[in-house]
Write an enzyme that holds these catalytic residues in place. Structure first.
Site, mmCIF file in Angstrom:
data_model
loop_
_atom_site.group_PDB
_atom_site.id
_atom_site.type_symbol
_atom_site.label_atom_id
_atom_site.label_comp_id
_atom_site.label_asym_id
_atom_site.label_seq_id
_atom_site.Cartn_x
_atom_site.Cartn_y
_atom_site.Cartn_z
ATOM 1 C CG ASN A 1 20.637 -0.849 -42.570
ATOM 2 O OD1 ASN A 1 22.081 -1.063 -42.189
ATOM 3 N ND2 ASN A 1 20.328 0.876 -41.518
ATOM 4 C CG ASP B 1 24.021 0.499 -40.244
ATOM 5 O OD1 ASP B 1 24.332 0.972 -41.683
ATOM 6 O OD2 ASP B 1 23.201 1.558 -39.485
ATOM 7 C CG HIS B 2 23.798 -3.741 -36.907
ATOM 8 N ND1 HIS B 2 24.386 -3.026 -35.813
ATOM 9 C CD2 HIS B 2 22.134 -3.259 -37.077
ATOM 10 C CE1 HIS B 2 23.450 -1.968 -35.774
ATOM 11 N NE2 HIS B 2 22.302 -3.073 -35.489
ATOM 12 N NE ARG C 1 38.943 -7.749 -31.077
ATOM 13 C CZ ARG C 1 39.840 -9.182 -31.284
ATOM 14 N NH1 ARG C 1 39.077 -9.747 -30.908
ATOM 15 N NH2 ARG C 1 40.608 -9.572 -31.433
ATOM 16 C CG HIS D 1 22.230 6.210 -39.757
ATOM 17 N ND1 HIS D 1 20.650 5.375 -38.163
ATOM 18 C CD2 HIS D 1 22.836 7.240 -39.964
ATOM 19 C CE1 HIS D 1 20.697 6.178 -37.840
ATOM 20 N NE2 HIS D 1 22.015 7.873 -38.348
ATOM 21 N NE ARG E 1 22.962 5.052 -34.867
ATOM 22 C CZ ARG E 1 22.470 5.816 -34.397
ATOM 23 N NH1 ARG E 1 22.638 7.010 -33.538
ATOM 24 N NH2 ARG E 1 21.124 4.981 -34.005
ATOM 25 N NE ARG F 1 25.829 4.269 -31.849
ATOM 26 C CZ ARG F 1 24.748 3.939 -31.401
ATOM 27 N NH1 ARG F 1 24.196 3.168 -31.397
ATOM 28 N NH2 ARG F 1 24.387 5.840 -30.788
ATOM 29 C CG HIS F 2 26.609 1.528 -37.356
ATOM 30 N ND1 HIS F 2 27.014 2.389 -38.052
ATOM 31 C CD2 HIS F 2 25.699 1.148 -36.564
ATOM 32 C CE1 HIS F 2 25.511 2.413 -37.852
ATOM 33 N NE2 HIS F 2 24.609 2.206 -36.892
ATOM 34 C CD GLU G 1 18.490 4.556 -41.939
ATOM 35 O OE1 GLU G 1 19.072 4.713 -40.319
ATOM 36 O OE2 GLU G 1 18.112 3.868 -42.689
ATOM 37 C CB THR H 1 18.215 1.196 -32.757
ATOM 38 O OG1 THR H 1 18.100 1.085 -34.487
ATOM 39 C CG2 THR H 1 17.166 0.378 -32.372
ATOM 40 C CB THR H 2 16.385 4.876 -35.711
ATOM 41 O OG1 THR H 2 17.639 4.486 -36.546
ATOM 42 C CG2 THR H 2 15.782 5.976 -36.155
ATOM 43 C CD GLU I 1 12.271 3.741 -43.672
ATOM 44 O OE1 GLU I 1 13.553 4.340 -44.359
ATOM 45 O OE2 GLU I 1 12.927 2.671 -42.871
ATOM 46 C CG HIS J 1 13.330 0.548 -36.822
ATOM 47 N ND1 HIS J 1 13.636 -0.216 -35.863
ATOM 48 C CD2 HIS J 1 14.556 1.443 -37.070
ATOM 49 C CE1 HIS J 1 14.448 0.415 -34.922
ATOM 50 N NE2 HIS J 1 15.300 1.350 -36.068
ATOM 51 N N GLY J 2 12.602 -3.626 -37.616
ATOM 52 C CA GLY J 2 11.764 -4.205 -36.908
ATOM 53 C C GLY J 2 11.099 -5.539 -37.804
ATOM 54 N N GLY K 1 17.730 -4.295 -41.803
ATOM 55 C CA GLY K 1 18.856 -4.325 -41.281
ATOM 56 C C GLY K 1 19.141 -5.382 -40.957
ATOM 57 C CG HIS K 2 19.910 -6.733 -36.036
ATOM 58 N ND1 HIS K 2 18.258 -7.889 -35.581
ATOM 59 C CD2 HIS K 2 20.288 -6.987 -35.282
ATOM 60 C CE1 HIS K 2 19.558 -8.312 -34.690
ATOM 61 N NE2 HIS K 2 20.179 -7.586 -34.160
HETATM 62 N N1 PXP Z 1 14.756 2.320 -41.142
HETATM 63 C C1 PXP Z 1 15.569 3.617 -40.536
HETATM 64 C C2 PXP Z 1 15.106 4.715 -40.776
HETATM 65 C C3 PXP Z 1 16.682 2.682 -39.436
HETATM 66 O O1 PXP Z 1 17.175 4.077 -38.692
HETATM 67 C C4 PXP Z 1 16.910 1.331 -39.377
HETATM 68 C C5 PXP Z 1 17.959 0.776 -38.357
HETATM 69 O O2 PXP Z 1 19.268 1.727 -38.697
HETATM 70 C C6 PXP Z 1 16.547 0.459 -40.342
HETATM 71 C C7 PXP Z 1 14.957 0.663 -40.703
HETATM 72 C C8 PXP Z 1 16.251 -0.655 -40.366
HETATM 73 O O3 PXP Z 1 16.188 -1.581 -38.920
HETATM 74 P P1 PXP Z 1 16.037 -2.908 -38.840
HETATM 75 O O4 PXP Z 1 17.705 -2.551 -38.223
HETATM 76 O O5 PXP Z 1 15.343 -3.443 -37.101
HETATM 77 O O6 PXP Z 1 15.708 -4.338 -39.717
#
Ligand code: PXP
Length: 240
Positions: free
Chosen positions: A7, A9-10, A18, A43, A45, A49-50, A70, A100-101, A151, A191-192, A213-214
């Site tokens: 992912n 997004d970040h 910026r 994602h 949104r 935002r990103h 997403e 975040t979600t 998921e 996630h996480g 992602g993160h």
């Molecule tokens: N899965 C879903 C559905 C999410 O919304 C996110 C965050 O955008 C992720 C996975 C990835 O999560 P993380 O950034 O914590 O890895």
């Protein structure tokens, strides 16, 4: 071995800080592919935002792997998905104020509505996924909606502060996986997930994909995206 879907997004979060042109999540996605990612997730949104519409468009045109989009289950997003034609659409809950979600969708009572929502996407050959908590009722509802994938939300596992809490969440996810397979659903996890906790899932049979992602973007900011992806793949491979 499950596929690793990255992912980005970040990367876009840094760009939007910026309102500039760099760093470009499209470039980051290509570096992730060079590092071995099996696919890319963004994602889009509602508040943009990103990730921006242009990112989705360019990714669908240029990725060598697959794109997961997403999105919230809104008309606007359905139109965008039908135009962009990602490989997979993953429906997620969305709140404006959240960082975040925060958890899975609540599918209960929305089975018919969501089945109808997904129909045009299926007709356009877009695979569907629903982001849900590892709750048996939600998993049964996902099967009723006839999504191909779910998921399962691993965020509660990642956030658990005690070993007992983590074990409890891990059991819920394992039981959720088994139930989902019995109902004919394919299962992704996300996630996480981080370099430090992926080992808990890497050897789990029946997981199609990890969505991360993160943690990867954080490492990529220090060592580069290709290496950050390769490092995650090495860990996953080491436990498979
Ligand atoms: N899965 C879903 C559905 C999410 O919304 C996110 C965050 O955008 C992720 C996975 C990835 O999560 P993380 O950034 O914590 O890895």
């Amino acid at each position: 071995m499950p596929d690793l879907i990255v992912n980005v997004d970040h990367i876009a979060t840094i760009r939007q800080a910026r309102l500039a042109h760099e760093p470009d999540p499209v470039h980051a996605a290509h570096h992730a592919e060079l590092g071995g990612a099996h696919g890319i997730i963004v994602h889009l949104r509602e508040d943009r935002r990103h990730i921006q519409d242009r990112d989705v468009r360019l990714l669908t045109q240029t990725l060598g792997t697959k794109l997961h989009l997403e999105m919230a289950a809104t008309r606007e997003m359905q139109d965008i998905a039908l135009q962009a034609k990602p490989h997979i659409v993953c429906l997620v809950p969305e709140k404006r104020q959240e960082l975040t979600t925060e958890g899975g969708m609540n599918l209960l009572g929305r089975e018919t509505e969501l089945q109808e929502y997904l129909q045009p996407l299926h007709q356009a050959d877009i695979t569907s996924s629903l982001f849900i908590d590892p709750d048996p009722d939600q998993i049964k509802a996902a099967a009723e909606i006839e999504a191909e994938y779910i998921e399962l939300h691993t965020g509660h596992f990642a956030d658990a502060e005690t070993r007992a809490g983590r074990d409890r969440e891990l059991d819920r996810i394992k039981e959720g996986l088994a139930l989902a397979h019995n109902l004919g659903l394919k299962v992704n996890l996300g996630h996480g997930l981080t370099y430090a906790n992926i080992h808990a899932f890497a050897h789990m049979p029946g997981v199609s994909e990890f969505s991360i992602g993160h943690s990867i973007v954080a490492r990529a900011s220090l060592v580069g995206m290709e290496r950050a992806v390769r490092d995650m793949l090495d860990i996953i491979r080491g436990f498979c």
